[in-house]
Design a protein around this motif. Structure first.
Motif, PDB file in Angstrom:
ATOM      1  N   TYR A   4     -29.071  24.441  33.225  1.00  0.00           N
ATOM      2  CA  TYR A   4     -29.256  23.318  32.300  1.00  0.00           C
ATOM      3  C   TYR A   4     -29.720  22.053  33.004  1.00  0.00           C
ATOM      4  O   TYR A   4     -30.264  21.162  32.382  1.00  0.00           O
ATOM      5  CB  TYR A   4     -27.999  23.059  31.461  1.00  0.00           C
ATOM      6  CG  TYR A   4     -26.744  22.750  32.248  1.00  0.00           C
ATOM      7  CD1 TYR A   4     -25.900  23.776  32.652  1.00  0.00           C
ATOM      8  CD2 TYR A   4     -26.389  21.453  32.573  1.00  0.00           C
ATOM      9  CE1 TYR A   4     -24.753  23.513  33.375  1.00  0.00           C
ATOM     10  CE2 TYR A   4     -25.236  21.182  33.290  1.00  0.00           C
ATOM     11  CZ  TYR A   4     -24.417  22.218  33.684  1.00  0.00           C
ATOM     12  OH  TYR A   4     -23.274  21.949  34.389  1.00  0.00           O
ATOM     13  N   ASN A  16     -15.364  16.596  19.614  1.00  0.00           N
ATOM     14  CA  ASN A  16     -14.379  17.667  19.580  1.00  0.00           C
ATOM     15  C   ASN A  16     -14.283  18.275  18.182  1.00  0.00           C
ATOM     16  O   ASN A  16     -13.953  17.567  17.220  1.00  0.00           O
ATOM     17  CB  ASN A  16     -13.014  17.109  20.008  1.00  0.00           C
ATOM     18  CG  ASN A  16     -12.050  18.206  20.394  1.00  0.00           C
ATOM     19  OD1 ASN A  16     -12.173  19.345  19.932  1.00  0.00           O
ATOM     20  ND2 ASN A  16     -11.100  17.880  21.233  1.00  0.00           N
ATOM     21  N   ILE A  17     -14.529  19.585  18.090  1.00  0.00           N
ATOM     22  CA  ILE A  17     -14.495  20.247  16.773  1.00  0.00           C
ATOM     23  C   ILE A  17     -13.109  20.220  16.148  1.00  0.00           C
ATOM     24  O   ILE A  17     -12.956  20.513  14.978  1.00  0.00           O
ATOM     25  CB  ILE A  17     -14.944  21.725  16.858  1.00  0.00           C
ATOM     26  CG1 ILE A  17     -14.104  22.495  17.883  1.00  0.00           C
ATOM     27  CG2 ILE A  17     -16.413  21.841  17.190  1.00  0.00           C
ATOM     28  CD1 ILE A  17     -14.246  24.000  17.765  1.00  0.00           C
ATOM     29  N   LEU A  18     -12.089  19.876  16.935  1.00  0.00           N
ATOM     30  CA  LEU A  18     -10.730  19.893  16.407  1.00  0.00           C
ATOM     31  C   LEU A  18     -10.346  18.587  15.726  1.00  0.00           C
ATOM     32  O   LEU A  18      -9.259  18.464  15.178  1.00  0.00           O
ATOM     33  CB  LEU A  18      -9.731  20.176  17.536  1.00  0.00           C
ATOM     34  CG  LEU A  18      -9.966  21.458  18.337  1.00  0.00           C
ATOM     35  CD1 LEU A  18      -8.914  21.603  19.427  1.00  0.00           C
ATOM     36  CD2 LEU A  18      -9.931  22.682  17.441  1.00  0.00           C
ATOM     37  N   PHE A  26     -21.274  19.197  17.382  1.00  0.00           N
ATOM     38  CA  PHE A  26     -21.264  20.661  17.433  1.00  0.00           C
ATOM     39  C   PHE A  26     -21.985  21.236  16.217  1.00  0.00           C
ATOM     40  O   PHE A  26     -22.769  22.186  16.330  1.00  0.00           O
ATOM     41  CB  PHE A  26     -19.818  21.162  17.493  1.00  0.00           C
ATOM     42  CG  PHE A  26     -19.698  22.652  17.438  1.00  0.00           C
ATOM     43  CD1 PHE A  26     -20.029  23.417  18.542  1.00  0.00           C
ATOM     44  CD2 PHE A  26     -19.279  23.289  16.277  1.00  0.00           C
ATOM     45  CE1 PHE A  26     -19.937  24.801  18.503  1.00  0.00           C
ATOM     46  CE2 PHE A  26     -19.190  24.672  16.231  1.00  0.00           C
ATOM     47  CZ  PHE A  26     -19.513  25.428  17.344  1.00  0.00           C
ATOM     48  N   ILE A  50     -27.066  22.042  24.151  1.00  0.00           N
ATOM     49  CA  ILE A  50     -25.726  22.296  24.686  1.00  0.00           C
ATOM     50  C   ILE A  50     -24.634  21.728  23.782  1.00  0.00           C
ATOM     51  O   ILE A  50     -24.696  20.571  23.354  1.00  0.00           O
ATOM     52  CB  ILE A  50     -25.574  21.665  26.099  1.00  0.00           C
ATOM     53  CG1 ILE A  50     -26.607  22.273  27.047  1.00  0.00           C
ATOM     54  CG2 ILE A  50     -24.159  21.903  26.641  1.00  0.00           C
ATOM     55  CD1 ILE A  50     -26.543  21.757  28.459  1.00  0.00           C
ATOM     56  N   ASP A  51     -23.649  22.573  23.495  1.00  0.00           N
ATOM     57  CA  ASP A  51     -22.423  22.128  22.829  1.00  0.00           C
ATOM     58  C   ASP A  51     -21.584  21.470  23.920  1.00  0.00           C
ATOM     59  O   ASP A  51     -20.889  22.133  24.664  1.00  0.00           O
ATOM     60  CB  ASP A  51     -21.731  23.357  22.229  1.00  0.00           C
ATOM     61  CG  ASP A  51     -20.239  23.162  22.049  1.00  0.00           C
ATOM     62  OD1 ASP A  51     -19.806  21.997  21.905  1.00  0.00           O
ATOM     63  OD2 ASP A  51     -19.514  24.171  22.048  1.00  0.00           O
ATOM     64  N   ALA A  52     -21.681  20.161  24.026  1.00  0.00           N
ATOM     65  CA  ALA A  52     -21.092  19.481  25.182  1.00  0.00           C
ATOM     66  C   ALA A  52     -19.634  19.114  24.979  1.00  0.00           C
ATOM     67  O   ALA A  52     -18.965  18.688  25.922  1.00  0.00           O
ATOM     68  CB  ALA A  52     -21.909  18.238  25.514  1.00  0.00           C
ATOM     69  N   GLY A  53     -19.122  19.268  23.772  1.00  0.00           N
ATOM     70  CA  GLY A  53     -17.712  18.976  23.533  1.00  0.00           C
ATOM     71  C   GLY A  53     -17.340  17.602  24.065  1.00  0.00           C
ATOM     72  O   GLY A  53     -18.033  16.617  23.831  1.00  0.00           O
ATOM     73  N   THR A  54     -16.255  17.560  24.813  1.00  0.00           N
ATOM     74  CA  THR A  54     -15.869  16.282  25.421  1.00  0.00           C
ATOM     75  C   THR A  54     -16.116  16.327  26.921  1.00  0.00           C
ATOM     76  O   THR A  54     -15.538  15.577  27.682  1.00  0.00           O
ATOM     77  CB  THR A  54     -14.393  15.969  25.153  1.00  0.00           C
ATOM     78  OG1 THR A  54     -13.618  17.086  25.589  1.00  0.00           O
ATOM     79  CG2 THR A  54     -14.130  15.725  23.694  1.00  0.00           C
ATOM     80  N   GLY A  55     -16.989  17.262  27.348  1.00  0.00           N
ATOM     81  CA  GLY A  55     -17.175  17.445  28.787  1.00  0.00           C
ATOM     82  C   GLY A  55     -18.492  16.935  29.341  1.00  0.00           C
ATOM     83  O   GLY A  55     -18.798  17.196  30.495  1.00  0.00           O
ATOM     84  N   SER A  56     -19.288  16.211  28.546  1.00  0.00           N
ATOM     85  CA  SER A  56     -20.627  15.883  29.047  1.00  0.00           C
ATOM     86  C   SER A  56     -20.585  14.960  30.261  1.00  0.00           C
ATOM     87  O   SER A  56     -21.425  15.052  31.136  1.00  0.00           O
ATOM     88  CB  SER A  56     -21.512  15.308  27.944  1.00  0.00           C
ATOM     89  OG  SER A  56     -20.928  14.153  27.422  1.00  0.00           O
ATOM     90  N   SER A  57     -19.594  14.065  30.347  1.00  0.00           N
ATOM     91  CA  SER A  57     -19.573  13.188  31.515  1.00  0.00           C
ATOM     92  C   SER A  57     -19.251  13.983  32.778  1.00  0.00           C
ATOM     93  O   SER A  57     -19.863  13.785  33.817  1.00  0.00           O
ATOM     94  CB  SER A  57     -18.585  12.041  31.318  1.00  0.00           C
ATOM     95  OG  SER A  57     -17.333  12.526  30.929  1.00  0.00           O
ATOM     96  N   PHE A  59     -19.453  17.452  33.268  1.00  0.00           N
ATOM     97  CA  PHE A  59     -20.221  18.641  33.608  1.00  0.00           C
ATOM     98  C   PHE A  59     -21.731  18.437  33.539  1.00  0.00           C
ATOM     99  O   PHE A  59     -22.483  19.279  33.974  1.00  0.00           O
ATOM    100  CB  PHE A  59     -19.803  19.806  32.714  1.00  0.00           C
ATOM    101  CG  PHE A  59     -18.390  20.248  32.954  1.00  0.00           C
ATOM    102  CD1 PHE A  59     -18.043  20.864  34.141  1.00  0.00           C
ATOM    103  CD2 PHE A  59     -17.396  20.016  32.010  1.00  0.00           C
ATOM    104  CE1 PHE A  59     -16.736  21.266  34.385  1.00  0.00           C
ATOM    105  CE2 PHE A  59     -16.095  20.412  32.246  1.00  0.00           C
ATOM    106  CZ  PHE A  59     -15.759  21.043  33.439  1.00  0.00           C
ATOM    107  N   ILE A  60     -22.160  17.338  32.965  1.00  0.00           N
ATOM    108  CA  ILE A  60     -23.592  17.146  32.836  1.00  0.00           C
ATOM    109  C   ILE A  60     -24.040  15.785  33.397  1.00  0.00           C
ATOM    110  O   ILE A  60     -24.744  15.716  34.391  1.00  0.00           O
ATOM    111  CB  ILE A  60     -24.041  17.309  31.362  1.00  0.00           C
ATOM    112  CG1 ILE A  60     -23.689  18.726  30.895  1.00  0.00           C
ATOM    113  CG2 ILE A  60     -25.546  17.062  31.232  1.00  0.00           C
ATOM    114  CD1 ILE A  60     -23.832  18.964  29.439  1.00  0.00           C
TER     115      ILE A  60
END
Lengths: 166, 411
Positions: A4, A16-18, A26, A50-57, A59-60
């Motif tokens: 990616y 967050n989908i939750l 998402f 990308i479904d980045a959720g809450t991780g983009s900072s 992991f990306i």
């Protein structure tokens, strides 16, 4: 380098989908994946969805540095700009809140600071397709988007496609 | 006369926590209470009644840092609850993904502590090396897990997909790069930690962070239930650990194993599986973490060698339970022993779900580990544990007799 990071354009569905309307990013990613058969550009090699959720900072965005091949990042997320619920708007780095990086802790690295940084330092174009939320359930869990935000999914996907053609 | 020192919030780690210390006239810590103040979100309760397959997806959203570790513990727990045996190659692929996550996470932590230890003129080179290591770790998660953040291939019964021989060759090449780079990085860090100095020249006390609690780890790289007896675990209310005024704000349970608080994570693993004994305390954890990244690369090469890319990735056994069997999934996450438990009903729906995540074990230990040294060193003890607190917040607690503590205690 993970695949990616080799792309030229990244589409990041954030949230967050939750947490009710926070699942908007998402939902748009899902929609874009569904559209792949009729919109061939979404299958292009140089584009990553990308479904980045809450991780983009983590992991990306924090992995983008001077050697980056990424030219443009399209963020899809909910915003709170006092608009009507479900209202969509495009935001650019200059429109984002000026939050100092690492202000709180590594978990809450505000996206705005990092987006400004990759724009200013590495010349990455940044656009946020923001959707005014109606219901953000945190800390409670809710798996459904509000009606207003649901109604904006298709339009947001169109706006992403427009960005790809720019 | 004792004084109180409060650090609110603590920084350069994940989640929200406070550190409350009582110190004597010289500033030496007499007692330490480290506690989570991240609001409880009730993720476990909301899984009740949901289809079991949804659990690994939902738990990957506990937090933005360790989605892989939680999904992995979750699929392991559900398999045990449902009597499913994952396929051999599925397990290999799963372990590879889990290690990829740690190959990214450990260097990220080393980045967070760099401002404390790394001399200014070596900073840029160190951070560049860290970035390279993180990228390779993420290459593993992305390629095998199927996506960078919440790996969708993690599946009950194994993994959703095997990889192509071509991908395997690329992974072997990357693992070799990682091995070389991690040896350089490990040796650099070990030298740094052996000097026992912060980068401003302050000497770190030799016994900083020492404590007498036992260590708990089940495996060096993945998770092995034969080294863990869940029935010996109790979760207590924060009131059992902290003074009342602190307990009122504390948002995590206090887990004990065989009657004691335990330290989990890199040092626990290195002591149990690599006979790492020469350094304890905060610097011991840093050193163990630096050594682990090399072992990850070695293990990854071993696993890739064993992987049959034509092997069945997952078992097709039905995902239904008996409504009684408690499935335990214990995985060594970057920060340590990460336990999920589940009961699945005959209809495939979740009857009960709990998670004791890695940092939950360490939270109470961290406070005690600050005792005996000047309070200015306390933050370095906290940071050594790489606490990741968001997913550690819980509020269901039981007393020593197994009775649920009254809810009003938390209100």
């Amino acid at each position: 380098m993970p695949e990616y990071l080799e792309k030229e354009i990244l589409i990041l569905g954030c949230g967050n989908i939750l947490l009710a309307d926070d699942g908007f990013g998402f939902a748009v990613v899902q929609k874009l994946n569904e559209l792949k058969s009729e919109k061939p550009i979404l299958n292009a090699e140089h584009i990553g969805i990308i479904d980045a959720g809450t991780g983009s900072s983590h992991f990306i965005l924090s992995l983008i540095d001077e050697g980056t091949r990424i030219k443009k990042v399209i963020i899809v997320d909910i915003i709170d700009y006092g608009l009507n619920p479900g209202e969509l708007t495009r935001l650019y780095p200059k429109d984002l809140p000026d939050i100092p990086k690492y202000h709180i802790d590594a978990h809450d690295m505000p996206l705005a600071g990092m987006l400004n940084e990759i724009h200013d330092k590495y010349g990455v174009d940044v656009v946020v397709i923001g959707c005014q939320y109606k219901h953000m359930s945190a800390p409670d869990v809710c798996l459904e988007l509000s009606e207003e935000v649901t109604a904006s999914i298709d339009k947001a996907a169109e706006m992403v496609l427009e960005e790809l053609e720019k | 006369m004792s004084k109180t020192v409060e650090i609110k919030p603590t920084t350069r780690h994940e989640g929200h926590t406070n550190l409350v210390l009582t110190v004597d006239d010289e500033g030496i810590v007499e007692s330490g209470a480290y506690h989570s103040v991240t609001p409880v979100r009730g993720f476990e309760k909301f899984l009740y009644g949901k289809i079991a397959e949804f659990a690994p997806i939902a738990v990957s959203r506990f937090c933005g840092v360790c989605p892989t570790a939680h999904s992995t513990s979750s699929v392991e727990a559900i398999e045990r609850a449902c009597g499913i045996t994952p396929t051999k190659d599925g397990l290999i692929l799963r372990e590879l993904t889990a290690i990829g996550n740690k190959m990214h996470s450990h260097p990220l932590h080393q980045f967070l502590i760099s401002p404390d230890y790394v001399p200014k003129d070596e900073y840029v080179d160190t951070v560049k090396r860290i970035q390279e290591l993180r990228k390779i770790g993420q290459y593993f998660v992305d390629t095998i897990g199927g996506e960078a953040i919440h790996p969708p291939n993690l599946k009950i019964g194994g993994m959703a997909k095997n990889i192509t021989p071509d991908a395997k060759n690329k992974l072997i090449e990357r693992a070799k790069n990682y091995l070389e780079l991690s040896i350089v990085h490990r040796d650099y860090l070990l030298n740094l930690f052996n000097e026992r100095k912060l980068n401003d020249g302050t000497e770190i006390p030799e016994t900083l962070g020492y404590h007498d609690f036992p260590l708990l780890a089940t495996s060096l790289t993945y998770g092995d239930l034969s080294n863990y007896d869940y029935s010996q675990t109790v979760e207590l209310s924060p009131f059992e650990e902290y003074p009342k005024e602190i307990a009122l704000h504390a948002c995590s349970n206090i887990p004990k194993y065989k009657g004691s608080l335990v330290e989990v994570g890199p040092r626990a693993r290195m002591v149990a599986f690599k006979d790492f004994k020469e350094t304890k305390g905060a610097l011991g954890i840093h050193k163990a973490r630096a050594m682990e990244i090399v072992h990850y690369a070695e293990r990854v090469l071993e696993l890739l060698d064993q992987l049959n890319t034509n092997g069945a990735p997952y078992s097709e056994e039905p995902i239904v339970g008996d409504g009684e069997t408690l499935g335990v999934g214990a995985i060594e996450a970057a920060r340590g022993h990460n336990v999920h438990t589940v009961v699945v009903g005959r209809d495939g729906r979740i009857v009960d779900y709990t998670a004791i995540v890695a940092t939950t074990w360490n939270i109470p230990v961290i406070g005690h580990a600050t005792v005996g040294h000047h309070y200015k060193f306390a933050e370095h003890v906290v940071r050594a544990y790489d606490p990741c607190v968001s997913c550690a917040t819980h509020m269901i607690a039981k007393d020593y007799d197994g009775n649920t503590v009254e809810e009003k205690m938390f209100k």
